[in-house]
Design an enzyme around this catalytic site. Structure first.
Site, PDB file in Angstrom:
ATOM      1  N   ARG B  15      13.379  26.233  25.487  1.00 39.28           N
ATOM      2  CA  ARG B  15      13.318  26.150  23.776  1.00 39.28           C
ATOM      3  C   ARG B  15      11.446  25.567  23.604  1.00 39.28           C
ATOM      4  NH1 ARG B  15      10.854  22.810  20.459  1.00 39.28           N
ATOM      5  NH2 ARG B  15      11.213  20.684  21.343  1.00 39.28           N
ATOM      6  N   HIS B 209       1.881  17.709  26.508  1.00 35.43           N
ATOM      7  CA  HIS B 209       1.299  18.563  26.641  1.00 35.43           C
ATOM      8  C   HIS B 209      -0.223  18.320  27.529  1.00 35.43           C
ATOM      9  CE1 HIS B 209       3.264  21.373  23.298  1.00 35.43           C
ATOM     10  NE2 HIS B 209       4.163  20.630  23.677  1.00 35.43           N
ATOM     11  N   CYS B 240       0.300  29.603  29.354  1.00 34.08           N
ATOM     12  CA  CYS B 240      -0.771  30.010  30.063  1.00 34.08           C
ATOM     13  C   CYS B 240      -2.390  29.965  30.246  1.00 34.08           C
ATOM     14  CB  CYS B 240      -0.418  31.288  30.258  1.00 34.08           C
ATOM     15  SG  CYS B 240      -1.089  33.081  31.301  1.00 34.08           S
TER      16      CYS B 240
END
Lengths: 299, 299
Positions: B15, B209, B240
């Site tokens: 997700r 994160h 990335c």
């Protein structure tokens, strides 16, 4: 969190970073890069290694680099010396501090220096004695403290024994290395808690590699224990995730950013640091792996 | 280090990872990937989002994915639902758990949901009520707890107030997010120490994160405080370092590796996890950013 406010970053990119990059950087670019790092507020830069060019051709211009950089007040310019010949060149080039190195594990020491640990001591002692006579401070790198590529685990008491012998030579500071980037936070707490029974935290630096992404986590654990000297390489130089055999020094820009966010570092200008990283990146064939460089490329 | 042994990783890659990847992955590849992750020992996988395809076309096959994966005993299969329509589809597809979301900061909530925080509550309450009636457990994501892209700092008491309102709706667990990857270890300690005065650590997950490389360091600080539920995305999918606007979920493989090295996680087969990461990487246009994937490419 009860943290020391006296954190210092020691930049090892021009030595530990460049020796692990395939591409040879032009001498003038190294000089420009080091000068830019001096201007960023870094207080310690290991600028090169006086090793025989046969072993590390990337650093064959050691004397010229050392002689040509601008020496900024308040910055210590250091260089690695593997032996007496290297020391002579380092003294001739008038670096502020010299670094010697050995491993905490027998087999890594044998593979790296071609001598047993006990055979290594007298050689290093001679270098330390001569360096001291020449008025140089001496730093020691102890590799494989947190793990050895040949032996796996390394007993911390063996590492402490090696450190003890090195301090007894009169070495001013030891940088204990997670050479292959396997240290984890629980292990770092265990090893450093043992180290603090033997050595002052003002004389032990941590040299973490970020091969498995744990370097900043390990740094936080070391900070919590009162350790405050950390080695790193700008941009994560020498540790590109896409290069084979990359060693992966923790990135100075990521480390400095975290320390500033934690309220522990105020002297580095992160913008100037990033510009210095962008400069050296522009001389490489591939992007630098640090997170800060990733962000700057996205902006 | 006094650490909880009950650590759980919640995989959000299908997700939160895929919604941040430009490339659309074929439905059959998503199914294969989720099945492989189920086999690796992960106990929680957020498999998709039942959001309108207009907003996230990458996840337009939500129903088909949910209906076609193999459900493994002991694994919770969850999905995000933005509203009642999404909930209907999620119930139809029979996911085990649904997740709702909002932000701790007004301006992020407004930008993301187009409603004020107080306007958001009744909408979520209706979804939670219906989900509960359908026998589903409900998870809530609270974004921007550690920083907002519009407001900067977010007061932890404001975040706690939002969490309080959500728990009062009957939500089972809240995942508090460092949406833009700015949290630092000192801040995490401060915020979580405040949270623990209000909420059980069994009901608060951390959603870090890794945009600035601090996610694992923040994880260690959270672990030290007794928090033990962590969100991550396999391979660092969606983050990335060379992609513009990457959000950068902490990588499941790097997180699981660290937790295993710390002696805190035993149920995941890291080899199978890596094979699952290699599978999804082979469907992308660029290498996954996790350190473990970097190592596997070098071998």
């Amino acid at each position: 969190m009860n943290l020391s406010k006296q954190v210092q970053i020691k930049e090892v990119g021009p030595r530990d970073g460049l020796q692990n990059e395939k591409k040879e950087i032009a001498t003038e670019d190294k000089i420009e890069w080091i000068n830019r790092m001096s201007e960023s507020g870094l207080s310690y830069i290991e600028i090169t290694s006086f090793v025989h060019p046969k072993w590390i051709p990337q650093l064959k211009d050691a004397v010229e680099v050392a002689k040509s950089i601008e020496r900024k007040d308040g910055v210590t310019y250091a260089a690695l010396v593997p032996n007496m010949k290297g020391l002579e060149r380092a003294i001739e080039a008038d670096v502020d501090e010299v670094s010697i190195f050995m491993s905490a594990s027998e087999s890594h020491n044998k593979n790296n220096i071609n001598k047993s640990i006990s055979e290594t001591y007298p050689i290093l002692r001679e270098v330390v004695d001569e360096a001291k006579k020449a008025g140089k401070s001496v730093r020691g790198y102890v590799s494989t403290v947190f793990g050895c590529p040949y032996e796996g685990n390394v007993d911390e008491h063996q590492a402490i024994d090696v450190c003890d012998n090195l301090f007894n030579m009169g070495i001013d500071e030891l940088s204990i290395g997670d050479t292959i980037g396997v240290a984890n936070p629980v292990q770092v707490e265990r090893v450093l808690s043992e180290f603090e029974k033997h050595f002052s935290k003002d004389k032990i630096a941590l040299h973490f590699h970020d091969t498995r992404g744990m370097a900043l986590a390990n740094t936080v654990v070391a900070l919590q224990l009162g350790y405050h000297i950390f080695d790193s390489a700008l941009g994560g130089l020498g540790g590109c995730p896409y290069a084979k055999g990359a060693s992966g020094n923790v990135a100075t820009d990521d480390l400095a950013h975290m320390l500033q966010q934690m309220g522990l570092e105020q002297s580095i200008d992160l913008n100037k640091l990033q510009e210095a990283a962008q400069f050296i990146e522009s001389k490489l064939d591939q992007p630098l792996p640090s997170k800060q460089m990733g962000i700057s490329r996205r902006l």
